[in-house]
Enzyme design. Sequence first.
Site, PDB file in Angstrom:
ATOM      1  N   GLY A 182     -92.773  61.909  65.756  1.00 29.65           N
ATOM      2  CA  GLY A 182     -93.208  63.223  66.209  1.00 29.65           C
ATOM      3  C   GLY A 182     -94.513  63.607  65.569  1.00 29.65           C
ATOM      4  O   GLY A 182     -95.217  62.797  64.996  1.00 29.65           O
TER       5      GLY A 182
ATOM      6  N   ALA B 140     -95.798  58.957  63.672  1.00 28.62           N
ATOM      7  CA  ALA B 140     -96.082  60.383  63.660  1.00 28.62           C
ATOM      8  C   ALA B 140     -97.518  60.665  64.087  1.00 28.62           C
ATOM      9  O   ALA B 140     -98.365  59.772  64.109  1.00 28.62           O
ATOM     10  CB  ALA B 140     -95.830  60.946  62.256  1.00 28.62           C
ATOM     11  N   SER B 141     -97.760  61.920  64.405  1.00 30.73           N
ATOM     12  CA  SER B 141     -99.084  62.453  64.695  1.00 30.73           C
ATOM     13  C   SER B 141     -99.818  61.592  65.721  1.00 30.73           C
ATOM     14  O   SER B 141     -99.358  61.434  66.838  1.00 30.73           O
ATOM     15  CB  SER B 141     -99.876  62.585  63.389  1.00 30.73           C
ATOM     16  OG  SER B 141    -101.058  63.310  63.611  1.00 30.73           O
ATOM     17  N   GLY B 142    -100.966  61.034  65.352  1.00 30.61           N
ATOM     18  CA  GLY B 142    -101.778  60.249  66.283  1.00 30.61           C
ATOM     19  C   GLY B 142    -101.094  58.984  66.759  1.00 30.61           C
ATOM     20  O   GLY B 142    -101.349  58.517  67.867  1.00 30.61           O
TER      21      GLY B 142
END
Length: 139
Positions: free
Chosen positions: A138, A116-118
């Site tokens: 995501g 997720a994220s980064g």
Amino acid sequence: MRNRILIWLLLIGGAFVLLLVAVFAVILVFSERGDGEFAFGDRIQVVDIEGELVDSRPVVEQLQRFENSNSVRAILLNIDSPGGGVAVSQEIYSEIRRLREDHHKIVVAYMSTVGASGAYYAACGANQIVANPGSVVGS
């Protein structure tokens, strides 16, 4: 009698030296240093990206070790991370893109549990992203 002992010592000593040379050669050939200089054929290297992304250096240094190796044809990013800092993710992403474009390495990102994220941002630099149906992926 003395000549026989000397001959046996020379034979045993020579055999021991040959054994040491053979062991050293095997260690060199099957070395796991990561540079691929002594490996047979093409290799795929695995780079783990785990936990919160707070420092890009370990991942970037690992990727840089494989950039000039002729035997490393592809890199598998094994990602299990909820993300982290924007700058850290950007640095990893940029290194992955540089490997692809400048050194023509195939990079595949595999997201096992969380990407997720980064971590997802860093994975976008790869040629392909693969995830399990149950993975959290995501941003």
